[in-house]
Design an enzyme around this catalytic site. Structure first.
Site: not given
Ligand code: NAI
Length: 341
Positions: A129, A176, A209, A233
């Site tokens: 972002y 991740k 995930d 988000d």
């Protein structure tokens, strides 16, 4: 009126789409609970463009700097056009680094059969972002993912200190780092350092995930979650879906000095102006604001009124399976507030 209330000025950004409808609903509920606020109404978003030639006028930022607290409606961010997001702009300008989103099934409208009571701490100022994008060559675009030690450490501090104060037992860091070894790796190493200062809280790490799947299958295992901006988000919306949808999840953007309260949902252009927007998420965000301002008795009363209202399953807006208008829902909640006086 108490002395605390005499000076109480709060910035109100009605926003775009359903924003004016849901923020006006929240104002009515706050007034019904007896809290008197002098609202300073400021523009941002599409509505500000004609008057100020920008979607985020400096006057609006200054108002929040002065009042320290704001209630904000959602703002439309045009996709793929030259406007930077007002939300991202506000969070950066005011250093609102901690986006806190409580997700609870306790309201009795959860679509999941397992109990959910988790709180998301989403880093609010960097990551993808940061808005650093460029066309590298024809047919090739690039977005930069910025992760810093300072921002990762302060969001981790925010999550752990909140967990400790609120008797929470576990904090999950979501990442991740198996793929983004440098950026998510730095995020994780910062969270680990903060976790070491809180031996009373169990610290766990989970890959994003797997986290998404675990949330759908076993959401009860999550307590407090700390995430970077993008994962936060996406996971927030997933969690909202588990407890009844975007219409019911509140949020707060908190920095060291200022705080802006807003729902997780967007401006819902598909239902704007129809008078059927669910105001609960904004009312619950306003309730977080009341607690932040020290009105915990009034906030408890509003919370109890909402639980009572929902237990009867009348006057629900269409997203919750009913056919009530926003006004009918708000009036029904206000009736319960009066009942609990
Ligand atoms: P959205 O949250 O506005 O809508 C998604 C779906 O949920 C729509 O079907 C909508 O009707 C429904 N929905 C959302 N809030 C609802 C409510 N209170 N009551 C009943 N139904 C509700 O997400 P979408 O469509 O992706 O975004 C629309 C615009 O909002 C975009 O311009 C986006 O950038 C902006 N947005 C702004 C946010 C903010 O200002 N904090 C947050 C998220 C999106």
């Amino acid at each position: 009126m108490t002395a605390k209330q005499k000076e109480l000025k709060v910035t109100l950004i009605p926003g775009d789409g359903i924003g004016p409808e849901v923020t006006s609903a929240a104002r009515k509920v706050i007034a019904a609970a007896g809290v008197v606020i002098d609202w300073e109404i400021m523009d941002a978003g599409a509505g500000a463009l004609d008057k100020y030639e920008t979607t985020l006028p400096e006057e609006t930022i200054e108002s929040i700097r002065k009042n320290k607290v704001a209630l904000k409606g959602p703002i439309t961010t045009p996709i793929g056009k030259g406007f930077t997001s007002v939300n991202v702009g506000l969070r950066k300008a005011l250093e609102l680094y901690s986006n806190i989103r409580p997700v609870r099934s306790a309201l009795g409208i959860s679509v999941h059969h397992k109990p959910i009571d988790l709180v998301i701490f989403r880093e609010n100022t960097e990551d993808l972002y940061a808005g650093l994008e460029q066309d590298v060559a024809p047919g090739v675009a690039q977005s930069l993912k910025i992760i810093t030690e300072a921002a990762s450490t302060r969001i981790a501090e925010s999550a752990f200190s909140w967990a400790a104060k609120n008797n929470r037992h576990t904090v999950h860091a979501v990442h991740k780092a198996n793929i983004m070894k440098k950026s998510d790796g730095l995020f994780l190493s910062c969270v680990r350092k903060v976790a070491a200062k809180y031996p009373g809280i169990t610290y766990k790490e989970i890959i994003v995930d797997n986290c998404a799947m675990q949330l759908v299958m076993h959401p009860e295992q999550f307590d407090v979650m700390v995430l970077g901006n993008l994962y936060g988000d996406i996971i927030s919306d997933l969690c909202a879906g588990l407890v009844g949808g975007l219409g019911v999840v509140p949020g707060a953007n908190i920095g060291d000095e200022m705080a802006v309260f807003e729902s997780v949902h967007g401006s819902a252009p598909d239902i704007a102006g129809k008078g059927i927007a669910n105001p609960l998420a904004t009312i619950l965000s306003a309730n977080m604001m009341l607690r932040h301002l020290g009105f915990s008795k009034e906030a408890d009363r509003i919370q109890a009124a909402i639980v009572l209202f929902l237990s009867e399953r009348h006057h629900l807006t269409p997203d919750m399976g009913g056919n009530a208008t926003t006004d009918e829902m708000v009036n029904a909640i206000i009736d319960k507030i009066k009942l609990l006086r």
